[in-house]
Design an enzyme around this catalytic site. Structure first.
Site, PDB file in Angstrom:
ATOM      1  N   ASP A  35      -3.018  -1.772   9.881  1.00 17.08           N
ATOM      2  CA  ASP A  35      -3.022  -1.801   8.418  1.00 17.08           C
ATOM      3  C   ASP A  35      -3.565  -3.102   7.842  1.00 17.08           C
ATOM      4  OD1 ASP A  35      -1.945   0.733   8.290  1.00 17.08           O
ATOM      5  OD2 ASP A  35       0.109   0.063   7.897  1.00 17.08           O
TER       6      ASP A  35
ATOM      7  N   LYS B 133       0.840  -1.209   0.000  1.00 22.53           N
ATOM      8  CA  LYS B 133       0.000   0.000   0.000  1.00 22.53           C
ATOM      9  C   LYS B 133       0.863   1.243   0.000  1.00 22.53           C
ATOM     10  CE  LYS B 133       0.836   1.309   4.461  1.00 22.53           C
ATOM     11  NZ  LYS B 133       1.567   2.547   4.824  1.00 22.53           N
TER      12      LYS B 133
END
Length: 309
Positions: free
Chosen positions: A148, A21
């Protein structure tokens, strides 16, 4: 144990591909009593992937191959191992699996590689054991694993609030990226501690983190110039304080024509937004020649989340 419907377990192994990401906005609030920080975290999944393969075994073990595999813990501190244990505990199972991580996401680089492996192992074990957990059940375990990890499971584009684990999907056009991988890693807790230290030193109130409307609009339209004008990472000053040489990498990418440059998450990987694949190749070549990073990677966003491969 949950009430999830179970199916026949997979006799052979299951492989799940899971993305890295980048945060195009990382707004950080003041430290909470629990030590975490409230965030407004605009995630984009990018087309750099780890592959996590889970196979039946006599006991829970972890192995890893690929770039910087020697930096990946192979014990129970690995999020992939913890994911197997948490899922097994919910269903009264023995987490007797071998987890192999084919590493392609930079290690300790601010791109959620460890979180990706946790999400990948969770989905792979769910498939291997035929549990058929609902997305909500998997996301609940992801949030327990780390801030996350939920986004690593779902991918695409999303706004993460709370400590980043509460997700709302976002619209996103296609964007092109170059990532410069630094030597060594940066500890996420250390970067947050430095953020707190710098904030205390400045003596200013930290605003409540909110997603920027202009950034969300730029993301939805797929306009790289508009997105470049709005990307921001509140952790960047802390990362640069701990690793000042990252400033040279950021300058080198901008000098090569990147539209925007920022530290990815808590760093030390740096991310460069570019206009198109040709620009990506040019910026990657210039960064490699600059001597300010160890290697470069080119990717696009958004990318799908954890997917059987």
């Amino acid at each position: 144990m949950t009430g999830a419907v179970t199916g026949p377990p997979e006799a052979a192994g299951v492989t799940v591909r899971v993305p890295a990401k980048v945060n195009v906005q990382l707004a950080v609030g003041a430290a909470r009593p629990d030590g975490f920080h409230d965030l407004a975290n605009v995630f984009l999944a990018v087309s750099l992937y780890d592959e996590v393969t889970v196979t039946p075994a006599d006991a829970l073990t972890v192995s890893c191959s690929g770039p910087d595999a020697d930096q990946v813990p192979l014990d129970r501190t690995n999020l992939a191992a913890r994911a197997a244990e948490l899922l097994a505990a919910r269903h009264g199972l023995d987490p007797a699996v071998h987890i192999h991580i084919a590493k392609n996401i930079p290690v300790a680089g601010g791109m959620a590689g460890g979180s990706a492996d946790g999400a990948g192992a969770l989905l792979a074990c769910d498939l291997l054991w035929g549990l058929r957990s609902t997305p909500a059940e998997l996301l609940e375990i992801c949030a327990e694993l780390g801030s996350d990890v939920p986004f690593s499971l779902v991918g695409g584009a999303a706004l993460g609030t709370g400590r980043g684990e509460q997700l709302a999907p976002l619209e996103s056009g296609i964007f092109h990226w170059v990532f410069a991988v630094a030597d060594g890693g940066l500890s996420t807790p250390a970067v947050f501690r430095e953020f707190d230290r710098l904030a205390a030193e400045a003596g200013t109130d930290i605003p409540v983190p909110e997603a920027a409307p202009r950034l969300l609009a730029a993301l939805a339209t797929g306009d790289p110039d508009a997105l470049a004008a709005t990307v921001v990472n509140d952790l960047q000053p802390a990362a640069l304080s701990l690793r000042p040489q990252l400033g040279r990498t950021l300058d080198a990418g901008l000098g090569a024509g990147a539209l925007a440059a920022l530290v990815s998450g808590s760093g030390p990987t740096t991310a460069f937004l570019v206009r198109d694949p040709e620009s990506a190749a040019k910026v990657a070549e210039a960064l490699s020649a600059s001597g300010t990073c160890r290697t470069t990677r080119v990717a696009t966003s958004p990318a799908p989340g954890a997917t059987r491969h």
